[in-house]
Design an enzyme around this catalytic site. Structure first.
Site, PDB file in Angstrom:
ATOM      1  N   SER A 126     -33.464  10.491  10.911  1.00 57.96           N
ATOM      2  CA  SER A 126     -33.030  11.713  11.601  1.00 57.96           C
ATOM      3  C   SER A 126     -32.029  11.394  12.698  1.00 57.96           C
ATOM      4  O   SER A 126     -32.110  10.333  13.340  1.00 57.96           O
ATOM      5  CB  SER A 126     -34.259  12.371  12.214  1.00 57.96           C
ATOM      6  OG  SER A 126     -33.887  13.401  13.093  1.00 57.96           O
ATOM      7  N   TYR A 151     -42.821  12.271  17.097  1.00 61.44           N
ATOM      8  CA  TYR A 151     -42.145  12.451  15.802  1.00 61.44           C
ATOM      9  C   TYR A 151     -40.873  11.600  15.763  1.00 61.44           C
ATOM     10  O   TYR A 151     -40.666  10.794  14.849  1.00 61.44           O
ATOM     11  CB  TYR A 151     -41.809  13.929  15.578  1.00 61.44           C
ATOM     12  CG  TYR A 151     -40.758  14.129  14.516  1.00 61.44           C
ATOM     13  CD1 TYR A 151     -41.085  14.050  13.170  1.00 61.44           C
ATOM     14  CD2 TYR A 151     -39.419  14.361  14.856  1.00 61.44           C
ATOM     15  CE1 TYR A 151     -40.104  14.199  12.193  1.00 61.44           C
ATOM     16  CE2 TYR A 151     -38.445  14.504  13.890  1.00 61.44           C
ATOM     17  CZ  TYR A 151     -38.785  14.427  12.562  1.00 61.44           C
ATOM     18  OH  TYR A 151     -37.820  14.555  11.605  1.00 61.44           O
ATOM     19  N   LYS A 155     -39.623   7.939  13.632  1.00 57.36           N
ATOM     20  CA  LYS A 155     -38.371   7.717  12.887  1.00 57.36           C
ATOM     21  C   LYS A 155     -37.687   6.433  13.376  1.00 57.36           C
ATOM     22  O   LYS A 155     -37.154   5.661  12.587  1.00 57.36           O
ATOM     23  CB  LYS A 155     -37.420   8.908  13.055  1.00 57.36           C
ATOM     24  CG  LYS A 155     -37.926  10.201  12.426  1.00 57.36           C
ATOM     25  CD  LYS A 155     -37.959  10.115  10.909  1.00 57.36           C
ATOM     26  CE  LYS A 155     -38.524  11.344  10.256  1.00 57.36           C
ATOM     27  NZ  LYS A 155     -38.855  11.170   8.841  1.00 57.36           N
TER      28      LYS A 155
HETATM   29  N1  UFG Z   1     -33.359  27.760  18.246  1.00 61.13           N
HETATM   30  C1  UFG Z   1     -33.399  29.006  18.836  1.00 61.13           C
HETATM   31  N2  UFG Z   1     -34.434  29.840  18.515  1.00 61.13           N
HETATM   32  C2  UFG Z   1     -35.418  29.487  17.630  1.00 61.13           C
HETATM   33  C3  UFG Z   1     -35.358  28.205  17.029  1.00 61.13           C
HETATM   34  C4  UFG Z   1     -34.312  27.364  17.366  1.00 61.13           C
HETATM   35  O1  UFG Z   1     -32.548  29.357  19.649  1.00 61.13           O
HETATM   36  O2  UFG Z   1     -36.333  30.273  17.399  1.00 61.13           O
HETATM   37  C5  UFG Z   1     -32.246  26.857  18.577  1.00 61.13           C
HETATM   38  C6  UFG Z   1     -32.709  25.589  19.243  1.00 61.13           C
HETATM   39  O3  UFG Z   1     -32.874  25.763  20.623  1.00 61.13           O
HETATM   40  C7  UFG Z   1     -31.563  24.655  18.879  1.00 61.13           C
HETATM   41  C8  UFG Z   1     -31.116  25.131  17.501  1.00 61.13           C
HETATM   42  O4  UFG Z   1     -31.602  26.463  17.392  1.00 61.13           O
HETATM   43  O5  UFG Z   1     -30.522  24.836  19.763  1.00 61.13           O
HETATM   44  C9  UFG Z   1     -31.658  24.310  16.357  1.00 61.13           C
HETATM   45  O6  UFG Z   1     -33.057  24.203  16.495  1.00 61.13           O
HETATM   46  P1  UFG Z   1     -34.006  23.707  15.307  1.00 61.13           P
HETATM   47  O7  UFG Z   1     -35.415  23.772  15.804  1.00 61.13           O
HETATM   48  O8  UFG Z   1     -33.685  24.427  14.046  1.00 61.13           O
HETATM   49  O9  UFG Z   1     -33.539  22.204  15.090  1.00 61.13           O
HETATM   50  P2  UFG Z   1     -33.562  20.970  16.111  1.00 61.13           P
HETATM   51  O10 UFG Z   1     -32.142  20.559  16.248  1.00 61.13           O
HETATM   52  O11 UFG Z   1     -34.306  21.228  17.341  1.00 61.13           O
HETATM   53  O12 UFG Z   1     -34.466  19.938  15.293  1.00 61.13           O
HETATM   54  C10 UFG Z   1     -34.060  19.454  14.067  1.00 61.13           C
HETATM   55  C11 UFG Z   1     -35.256  19.112  13.188  1.00 61.13           C
HETATM   56  C12 UFG Z   1     -36.010  17.934  13.721  1.00 61.13           C
HETATM   57  C13 UFG Z   1     -35.079  16.815  14.030  1.00 61.13           C
HETATM   58  C14 UFG Z   1     -33.978  17.270  14.934  1.00 61.13           C
HETATM   59  C15 UFG Z   1     -32.967  16.210  15.190  1.00 61.13           C
HETATM   60  O13 UFG Z   1     -36.125  20.208  13.091  1.00 61.13           O
HETATM   61  O14 UFG Z   1     -36.924  17.524  12.746  1.00 61.13           O
HETATM   62  O15 UFG Z   1     -33.287  18.342  14.310  1.00 61.13           O
HETATM   63  O16 UFG Z   1     -32.181  16.537  16.273  1.00 61.13           O
HETATM   64  F1  UFG Z   1     -35.721  15.782  14.632  1.00 61.13           F
END
Ligand code: UFG
Length: 340
Positions: A126, A151, A155
């Site tokens: 990741s 998590y 990785k």
């Molecule tokens: N977001 C919102 N509202 C929500 C959900 C997410 O605004 O309800 C935003 C988050 O704040 C972030 C973006 O959307 O800015 C992406 O969020 P995600 O949760 O979809 O993805 P992340 O980048 O946080 O996490 C993902 C994977 C993880 C991995 C990570 C690596 O889910 O498994 O990328 O950076 F580790």
């Protein structure tokens, strides 16, 4: 040639089974169905006209993992390892479970590979290993930062373990550092099946548009980005799946240059949360109910991949654009709703 896919009924695993079978590989899936459904095997068959073998097994259990290799160890050329717990937030409250499960699976699988002389291993890694980048786009040579969740730590440890294990054995490995996989197969027969309230952006968007959730909360509007929301490199899950086929072939054809290689698997483009919402509304014609909320703890501000190394070395490049990602995610959500 046959490949063992651990966690092959999950989101990325199922799409990878399809692409492997399309590329002429045979597939054995080992999955404990803890976060997926057995009917995914039927769906893969529907898409490819070829039924993957399926073994229900919890690979973190030594005996169960051994049985999987007793069944297929002599026939497989390699393993693609998707089986893992993957919820960042949950890992903060259940660290021991995350270390035991994610690293236990890795060790059990590699130990059996060694015993059966299986040489090629692709690890689901990741971009979380980079933490908050110092410069963008981020290259594979950028430093790995301290993990901010168990998590993410699993990785990082997995990559480090693979370094030592590949040096001391005949096993070769490629760690694919995924950016943010979204979307679904164009058939809408397979896709993401989040358990309970989704943590990730796209499932939350599609469930909100489908009326399952009342409102999407956009976490933070005061980040130092053009529109104040976080930026990620969203990649279509089918493009991501294809990268696994290319990685496995690279090792089979002895084209790998090191015993362990790392590749960024993203598109090279960053999109803000608001850009994703706009794309979703434009492609689907749905009006999304959303509002700004406080920043979410632990979110990095912005990250996107430098994909030069993957292009040059793997000859792989993402093809799908953001609109096809959001539209396919919506078609999958509609399909799920039809089935209810
Ligand atoms: N977001 C919102 N509202 C929500 C959900 C997410 O605004 O309800 C935003 C988050 O704040 C972030 C973006 O959307 O800015 C992406 O969020 P995600 O949760 O979809 O993805 P992340 O980048 O946080 O996490 C993902 C994977 C993880 C991995 C990570 C690596 O889910 O498994 O990328 O950076 F580790």
């Amino acid at each position: 040639m046959k490949v063992l896919i651990t966690g092959g009924c999950g989101f990325i695993g199922s799409h990878t089974c399809v692409e492997l079978q399309n590329a002429g590989f045979d597939v054995v899936i080992a999955d404990d169905l803890s976060n997926s459904k057995a009917e995914v095997v039927d769906r893969i068959e529907q898409i490819t006209n070829k039924r993957p073998e399926f073994i229900k097994a919890n690979l973190s259990d030594k005996e169960e993992c051994k049985k999987v290799f007793e069944a297929c160890g002599k026939d497989i050329v390699g393993v693609i390892n998707f089986a893992a717990f993957k919820a960042v937030g949950e890992s903060m409250t259940k660290p021991i479970e995350y270390y035991k499960n994610n690293l236990g699976i890795l060790l059990n699988v590699l130990d059996n590979m060694r015993q059966y002389g299986v040489s090629y291993f692709v690890q689901s890694s990741s971009c979380t290993v980079y933490g908050e980048p110092d410069s963008l786009p981020i290259k594979e040579t950028s430093p790995v930062k301290d993990a901010t969740s168990p998590y993410g730590h699993t990785k990082q440890i997995a990559e480090q373990m693979l370094g030592f294990i590949t040096s001391a054995s005949d096993i070769k490995a490629i760690a694919l550092r995924y950016f943010n996989p979204i979307g679904a197969h164009e058939s809408a027969l397979i896709g993401e099946l989040p358990n309970g309230v989704p943590n990730n952006l796209l499932p939350f968007i599609t469930q909100t548009a489908a009326g399952i959730r009342k409102e999407l909360r956009v976490f933070g509007n005061d980040y130092p980005t053009p529109d104040g929301t976080c930026i990620r490199d969203y990649i279509h899950v089918v493009d991501l799946a294809k990268a696994h086929v290319v990685a496995m072939k690279r090792m089979i054809e002895h084209k790998n240059k090191k015993d362990l290689e790392f590749f960024n698997i993203g598109t090279g483009h960053g999109y803000s949360v608001l850009q994703i919402i706009n794309s979703f509304e434009k492609t689907t014609g749905e009006k999304l109910n959303w509002s700004f909320a406080d920043r979410r703890a632990g979110d990095i501000i912005q990250i996107w991949a430098d994909t030069t190394f993957a292009k040059e070395e793997l000859g792989w490049q993402a093809k799908e654009d953001i609109d096809s990602m959001t539209l396919s995610a919506w078609k999958w959500q509609q399909r799920l709703d039809e089935k209810k």
